[in-house]
Write an enzyme that holds these catalytic residues in place. Structure first.
Site, mmCIF file in Angstrom:
data_model
loop_
_atom_site.group_PDB
_atom_site.id
_atom_site.type_symbol
_atom_site.label_atom_id
_atom_site.label_comp_id
_atom_site.label_asym_id
_atom_site.label_seq_id
_atom_site.Cartn_x
_atom_site.Cartn_y
_atom_site.Cartn_z
ATOM 1 C CG ASP A 188 17.064 23.709 -34.641
ATOM 2 O OD1 ASP A 188 17.513 24.825 -34.917
ATOM 3 O OD2 ASP A 188 17.471 22.652 -35.150
ATOM 4 C CB CYS A 190 44.553 -20.210 -16.788
ATOM 5 S SG CYS A 190 44.599 -18.439 -17.114
ATOM 6 C CB CYS A 246 -0.943 0.009 1.204
ATOM 7 S SG CYS A 246 -0.079 0.127 2.783
ATOM 8 C CB CYS A 291 4.405 -0.342 1.836
ATOM 9 S SG CYS A 291 3.285 -1.456 2.715
ATOM 10 C CG ASP A 317 19.243 22.519 -31.496
ATOM 11 O OD1 ASP A 317 19.277 23.750 -31.662
ATOM 12 O OD2 ASP A 317 18.992 21.710 -32.410
#
Length: 803
Positions: A496, A81, A14, A17, A689
């Protein structure tokens, strides 16, 4: 260095919580911010030292919200290895949220224990692959957690319903049908009926209902009650009272000897039914992410010396050559090397029409190849692919906490304790002024059950999940969920020009006189130039199949033009200032092109003007509809560009923008944005921009733009269509409207029904709400919120002004 950790939490039921888990996290030294989401049970924490994942998860566990752990296995090739295994383990241990990593040289396996949600198996495999070891995910210990949760809920619901049915029928049937009550009493003594109800109700609480007691009672003992606590206390109160009335009736007044086993059992059934519906709805709410993840192919055809071999995608590295069969999904990002086809990019960009692909064109993983076979070279793998970045963006946006949520959090933090206090007060008032203990118990239990704040906790996050997921399917990515709320208030959008409203690729539009010979000469000179306008001339000549002659003695004058010797003649191209002796009648033609927003390029042979070419950056087909759609939504449009005033005005007039700021330097765009405040969004695509995108209230980056621009923006328009800006605003307004509806319902429901449950209407002849009806109303409240949020899945892209 600040880090970000994502976790999946248990015990989240809920809104209380959510608030409590966030408070626990932010109380840890070093935690900068924490966001907890009820809808997907996740937590996202930004932290620095001295905070560590271990200290934070330990604090969450003490508070009753333990982080989930999963075990992932990778198949790892190339280990030879102990040094190799050590390297693999170090790479994995360095990943966020990894608790332990063990590499097994003999089995060619790596086993990782980690916090669920911190990283995907594919991301871990990609990191190992980058380190030089081909890795692919094998298994996850919990791949079907949601499915198992649904199955457990379904099983518990059916068991509870089957056990509760006889209790409900024997108790409530007699109240509804007096003849049935008399028949039952003649058949079975009342005490035996009550004992039978006790047995069945006890089994219901002990088995299907144990989840409420297992979580709710410890939370109550910690002084941090949640929704489970309300249910546990309510059902336990009804069961305890009924048990006393059954086996120790002498301690109760004769008028108060009644049982409420059916209430306790039916509450469990109804709440389990509500949670099952919630789980289903949450699964649909997160369907966008599942759909995006599903776009990733598991295998790909890799070029090897023996031919084409099918291998797991996770083992493929940059530089590999892949075959994409007709109809197959592109597995990773890369570039076309061979073949031609049309690729369906709808799931990434929202664009319905397939995009033609040829050698040199970009391919994006997850898109669908058409009818032609393609050979591609891989450029990005793992988390660097566009699809992976999109998924990460959507996940981040879906876990966002909007400013409107702050009020909800403050209320719900104290809501459950306040409700428990109100329930106690209700019982006391009924004992003092009511007819007896039984009625007081009914009122108190009803208050506890009806006030569960599930709907409050789900009201905001589930709308965000569905809305941002649907936006991603439409080609609009909210990189930051907070942009949803900000964008809904925008009243002006500044664009732009180049690459945003126009294609960003100049093309030759006119040639006067229309002479292929002049075009050959022009292309010969421009072939040695790197200017974008020059490239447009060369492409036009190539498109007509003209043979472009070689040029010698090329010389360029920056800002003016260029000249060269072609076929024994000096050919000059450029702006009017390149020709100090004048251009004669071609000057008028060129000025006519300039009025139309085109760039005139004059051509002279041996100093004699011979014609004029016009080059223009074409307006995108969606530009005018985008401006019209924004106007219908009550949003003004403006243009901010570094281009010449005449060109900018021509483009603005063509698409319907009234306010134009032209010849603006990159640094001046920020000042232009400030002058348009308040409530301004900016849409752009280039590096220049980025400052304006960051300065605007909301920055929207064109998806094919630069990475710098995208990183500076809060929203990414994947298709590159300006109509995406209108779609983004439409989605944000719809999501915020949906959230307001959910909050009004959630809070209004509690404000209206808590007094009814407490018995406020009884003195006026009204009904007293039974605990069973309270449980049903509470479950339906959450289902309403979830169902309302799921309506956002029907959102559509804006097309010419209609959403």
């Amino acid at each position: 260095m600040t880090q970000t950790l994502r976790l999946k939490l248990d015990g989240m039921t809920c809104a209380s919580c959510v608030a409590r888990a966030e408070r626990v996290l932010t109380a840890q030294p070093g935690v900068a911010a924490a966001r907890v989401n009820l809808a997907d049970e996740s937590a996202e924490v930004r932290f620095d030292s001295p905070a560590t994942p271990e200290t934070m998860t330990a604090a969450l566990a003490r508070a009753g919200y333990p982080a989930r752990q999963v075990t992932v296995q990778l198949a790892v090739e190339g280990m030879t290895c102990a040094s190799c295994t050590g390297r693999v383990e170090r790479v994995l241990a360095a990943q966020p949220g990894v608790l332990e990593a063990r590499a097994n040289l003999a089995a060619r396996r790596a086993t990782i224990t980690m916090w669920e949600g911190a990283a995907s198996p594919e991301a871990l495999a990609a990191q190992v692959t980058k380190a030089g070891f081909a890795a692919t995910p094998l298994t996850s210990a919990d791949p079907d957690a949601r499915s198992r949760e649904m199955a457990a809920l379904r099983r518990d619901l059916w068991l509870a319903a089957l056990l509760t049915a006889p209790v409900f029928v024997t108790e409530m049937g007699g109240h509804l049908i007096p003849a049935f009550h008399h028949w039952l009493m003649g058949l079975v003594p009342q005490l035996w009926l009550w004992v039978g109800q006790f047995v069945l109700a006890t089994v219901v609480l002990a088995l299907p209902g144990r989840r409420f007691f297992r979580k709710g009672l410890p939370a109550l003992m910690r002084g941090a009650p949640d929704m489970n606590s309300l249910v546990a206390v309510g059902t336990l109160a009804a069961w305890s009272y009924s048990t006393v009335a059954t086996f120790a009736a002498q301690v109760l007044p004769a008028a108060a000897r009644a049982v409420y086993f059916e209430a306790a059992a039916v509450i469990v059934v109804l709440i389990l039914a509500g949670r099952l519906m919630e789980a289903r709805a949450r699964g649909r709410a997160g369907a966008a992410i599942a759909g995006l993840v599903g776009l990733r192919p598991d295998t790909a055809l890799l070029s090897v010396p023996e031919g084409w071999q099918e291998l797991p995608v996770a083992t493929i590295r940059p530089g590999a050559r892949l075959m994409i069969r007709p109809g197959a999904r592109v597995p990773l990002d890369g570039v076309v090397e061979e073949g031609r086809s049309a690729v369906d990019e709808a799931m990434l960009t929202g664009e319905a029409l397939p995009v033609a692909k040829a050698p040199g064109d970009r391919l994006t993983g997850g898109t669908v190849n058409g009818t032609g076979a393609l050979v591609m070279q891989v450029t990005e793998v793992g988390g660097d692919t566009v699809l992976s970045r999109i998924i990460a963006m959507v996940e981040e946006a879906q876990s966002a906490k909007l400013p409107v949520q702050a009020l909800v959090d403050r209320i719900t933090l104290w809501f459950v304790p306040a409700v428990m206090g109100l329930a106690v007060l209700t019982v006391l008032i009924w004992l003092i002024f009511g007819p007896g203990l039984a009625e007081a118990l009914v009122a108190g239990v009803s208050v506890l059950i009806i006030a569960c704040p599930c709907a409050m906790g789900l009201a905001t996050p589930v709308s965000i999940m569905v809305g941002t997921g649907r936006a991603a399917e439409l080609g609009v990515l909210f990189r930051r969920g907070e942009a949803l709320q900000t964008l809904s208030k925008v009243r002006r959008v500044a664009f732009d020009k180049t690459g945003t409203l126009t294609e960003g690729k100049p093309v030759l539009t006119d040639l006067k006189p229309a002479s292929p010979h002049l075009l050959r000469l022009a292309a010969a000179v421009e072939g040695a130039s790197e200017h974008p306008l020059a490239r447009a001339v060369v492409q036009a000549a190539e498109a007509q199949g003209l043979q472009i002659p070689p040029a010698q003695d090329f010389a360029a004058t920056p800002g003016h033009g260029a000249e060269a010797m072609v076929e024994g003649q000096r050919v000059t191209l450029g702006a009017a200032r390149m020709f100090p002796r004048g251009l004669g009648p071609w000057q008028v033609e060129g000025e006519g092109f300039a009025v139309q927003g085109k760039t005139p390029i004059y051509l002279a042979v041996e100093g004699k003007p011979m014609g004029v070419l016009a080059v223009a950056d074409r307006v995108k087909p969606g530009a005018a509809p985008a401006i019209a759609a924004l106007r219908e939504m009550g949003v003004e449009s403006a243009m901010i560009t570094g281009d010449a005033q005449r060109v900018a005005l021509a483009v603005a007039g063509e698409i319907g923008i009234a306010e134009v700021r032209a010849e603006v330097l990159p640094g001046g765009k920020v000042a232009a944005i400030e002058s348009l405040r308040p409530g301004v969004a900016f849409v752009g695509d280039g590096i220049n921009d980025a400052p304006a995108l960051a300065a605007a209230d909301v920055g929207l980056a064109i998806g094919h733009g630069t990475d710098v621009a995208i990183e500076a923006a809060e929203v990414v328009l994947m298709s590159g269509d300006p109509r995406g800006a209108a779609t983004a605003i439409s989605v944000s307004r719809a999501v915020m409207r949906n959230i307001r509806q959910n909050l009004v319902w959630a809070f209004g429901y509690n404000v209206a029904l808590i007094p009814v449950a407490a018995g406020a209407l009884v003195p006026f002849g009204g009904p007293q709400l039974s605990p069973m009806l309270a449980a049903g109303a509470m479950a339906l409240s959450s289902v309403f919120v979830l169902t309302n949020a799921l309506r956002l899945r029907r959102l559509r892209s804006v097309e010419g002004g209609a959403a």
